[in-house]
Design a protein around this motif. Structure first.
Motif, PDB file in Angstrom:
ATOM      1  N   ASP A 124       0.855  -1.190   0.000  1.00  0.00           N
ATOM      2  CA  ASP A 124       0.000   0.000   0.000  1.00  0.00           C
ATOM      3  C   ASP A 124       0.893   1.243   0.000  1.00  0.00           C
ATOM      4  OD1 ASP A 124      -1.929   1.911   0.252  1.00  0.00           O
ATOM      5  OD2 ASP A 124      -2.683   1.251   2.206  1.00  0.00           O
ATOM      6  N   VAL A 125       0.833   2.036  -1.071  1.00  0.00           N
ATOM      7  CA  VAL A 125       1.720   3.191  -1.189  1.00  0.00           C
ATOM      8  C   VAL A 125       1.326   4.303  -0.225  1.00  0.00           C
ATOM      9  CG1 VAL A 125       2.316   2.685  -3.582  1.00  0.00           C
ATOM     10  CG2 VAL A 125       0.294   4.074  -3.090  1.00  0.00           C
ATOM     11  N   GLY A 146       5.121   0.747   1.468  1.00  0.00           N
ATOM     12  CA  GLY A 146       5.092   1.350   0.147  1.00  0.00           C
ATOM     13  C   GLY A 146       6.304   1.054  -0.696  1.00  0.00           C
ATOM     14  N   GLN A 147       7.205   0.221  -0.202  1.00  0.00           N
ATOM     15  CA  GLN A 147       8.409  -0.117  -0.957  1.00  0.00           C
ATOM     16  C   GLN A 147       8.310  -1.553  -1.469  1.00  0.00           C
ATOM     17  OE1 GLN A 147      12.075   0.960   1.076  1.00  0.00           O
ATOM     18  NE2 GLN A 147      11.003   2.460   2.345  1.00  0.00           N
ATOM     19  N   ASP A 148       9.228  -1.887  -2.343  1.00  0.00           N
ATOM     20  CA  ASP A 148       9.239  -3.219  -2.939  1.00  0.00           C
ATOM     21  C   ASP A 148       9.880  -4.193  -1.960  1.00  0.00           C
ATOM     22  OD1 ASP A 148       9.067  -5.361  -4.608  1.00  0.00           O
ATOM     23  OD2 ASP A 148      10.715  -4.745  -5.941  1.00  0.00           O
ATOM     24  N   SER A 277      12.509  -4.654   6.644  1.00  0.00           N
ATOM     25  CA  SER A 277      13.294  -3.956   7.663  1.00  0.00           C
ATOM     26  C   SER A 277      12.418  -2.936   8.383  1.00  0.00           C
ATOM     27  CB  SER A 277      14.498  -3.246   7.022  1.00  0.00           C
ATOM     28  OG  SER A 277      15.357  -4.187   6.395  1.00  0.00           O
ATOM     29  N   TRP A 278      12.338  -3.074   9.714  1.00  0.00           N
ATOM     30  CA  TRP A 278      11.579  -2.140  10.545  1.00  0.00           C
ATOM     31  C   TRP A 278      12.525  -1.380  11.470  1.00  0.00           C
ATOM     32  CZ3 TRP A 278       9.055  -6.923   9.716  1.00  0.00           C
ATOM     33  CH2 TRP A 278       7.772  -6.828   9.158  1.00  0.00           C
ATOM     34  N   PRO A 279      12.282  -0.093  11.689  1.00  0.00           N
ATOM     35  CA  PRO A 279      13.047   0.613  12.722  1.00  0.00           C
ATOM     36  C   PRO A 279      12.491   0.270  14.101  1.00  0.00           C
ATOM     37  CG  PRO A 279      11.495   2.117  11.675  1.00  0.00           C
ATOM     38  CD  PRO A 279      11.368   0.813  10.943  1.00  0.00           C
ATOM     39  N   ILE A 280      13.329  -0.281  14.958  1.00  0.00           N
ATOM     40  CA  ILE A 280      12.929  -0.731  16.286  1.00  0.00           C
ATOM     41  C   ILE A 280      13.880  -0.114  17.301  1.00  0.00           C
ATOM     42  CG2 ILE A 280      12.604  -2.732  17.794  1.00  0.00           C
ATOM     43  CD1 ILE A 280      10.591  -2.673  15.589  1.00  0.00           C
ATOM     44  N   GLN A 281      13.322   0.276  18.444  1.00  0.00           N
ATOM     45  CA  GLN A 281      14.178   0.816  19.496  1.00  0.00           C
ATOM     46  C   GLN A 281      14.229  -0.178  20.669  1.00  0.00           C
ATOM     47  OE1 GLN A 281      12.920   4.410  21.358  1.00  0.00           O
ATOM     48  NE2 GLN A 281      11.184   3.479  22.400  1.00  0.00           N
TER      49      GLN A 281
END
Length: 288
Positions: A124-125, A146-148, A277-281
């Motif tokens: 979903d863009v 929204g990315q490939d 890839s997710w940004p995680i803290q």
């Protein structure tokens, strides 16, 4: 010559009256009595007809009411549905005046929706901008939406607990994902049950995400306004964060670090799972 006139006399006048005068009186009196009896009977019949006409409209299912007894009249009064001793608050009265006013979204609902949208990557863009708007400062977040990238879905979510913090509220959400599989014969595989801690702050009449979600079960991240860190973390902090993120991701890179109050470290990683890839803290405690 004069004409002769003849007078006709009824025979009854020529026959002498043989009826005794006493019998005639009795007959007259009997006729008067009969007339009186017929009159009284007729009056009673008329009175009975009028009374029957008044009672005809009364339904057989209606309760019998004794008009001579005031107690019977009181019994026929229907009971009221509202209790006399109920006290209504101002909020109750205002709710009855404006039933269409919808309440604000609860914090737990907001957190579960955020986890579902954050960990769902389906091409979903518009998802990237929609998700970034939920953060206090999310314009520059490296979101995968929204990315490939491979497809992932959140199958279910559930609130584990919520903790009140000085900045707002931390909501721990359990969830499970369906991840696109690289193996043959399976399109998607189900992940383990995971937990994400979402830090929320009140904004207007709703909520906003204060910082990136944490997948650490044992730590509670401190809500911060920005995900960017400027400090350089020691190696032991990096090693601890990489071990912790290994519960969730197959690979990760440290992209920011920040020293917070109490000597603990907040480390932001770009964690890769199933090719996404997710940004995680993570919060690394100074005294484990």
């Amino acid at each position: 010559m004069d004409s002769e006139e003849f007078e006709e006399i009824p025979w009854s006048h020529l026959i002498p009256d043989t009826t005794p005068s006493g019998n005639r009186t009795v007959m007259i009196a009997g006729g008067i009595v009969i007339a009186l009896v017929v009159g009284v009977f007729g009056a009673r019949m008329l009175g009975g007809a009028e009374q029957q006409t008044v009672l005809e409209p009364v339904s057989s299912s209606s309760p019998t009411v004794n008009v001579d007894s005031p107690v019977e009249l009181a019994v026929t009064v229907p009971p009221t549905t509202a209790a006399a001793n109920v006290l209504y608050t101002e909020a109750d009265l205002m709710a009855s005046l404006s039933p269409s006013a919808a309440p604000s979204v609860s914090a737990t609902y907001f957190a579960t929706r955020f986890v579902r949208d954050f960990f769902t990557v389906d091409g979903d863009v518009a998802a990237r901008a929609r998700l970034a708007a939920l953060f206090v400062d999310g314009d520059q977040l490296p979101l995968p939406h929204g990315q490939d990238m491979p497809t992932t879905y959140v199958e279910w979510t559930g609130v584990v607990r919520s903790v009140t913090t000085p900045a707002g509220l931390d909501v721990v959400v359990a969830f499970q994902m369906l991840e696109e599989s690289d193996g043959s014969g399976e399109d998607f595989v189900r992940s383990d049950v995971l937990e994400a801690t979402v830090s929320l702050v009140a904004v207007g009449d709703g909520y906003a995400v204060a910082s990136l979600p944490s997948v650490s079960v044992s730590t509670t991240p401190q809500p911060l306004a920005s995900w960017v860190g400027s400090a350089t973390a020691p190696q032991w902090v990096i090693d601890s964060a990489m071990r912790e993120i290994g519960r969730f991701a197959s690979d990760a890179d440290v992209i920011a670090a920040e020293l917070v109050d109490g000597g603990d470290w907040r480390v932001v990683l770009l964690a890769t799972r199933s090719g996404v890839s997710w940004p995680i803290q993570l919060r690394v405690l100074v005294t484990p």
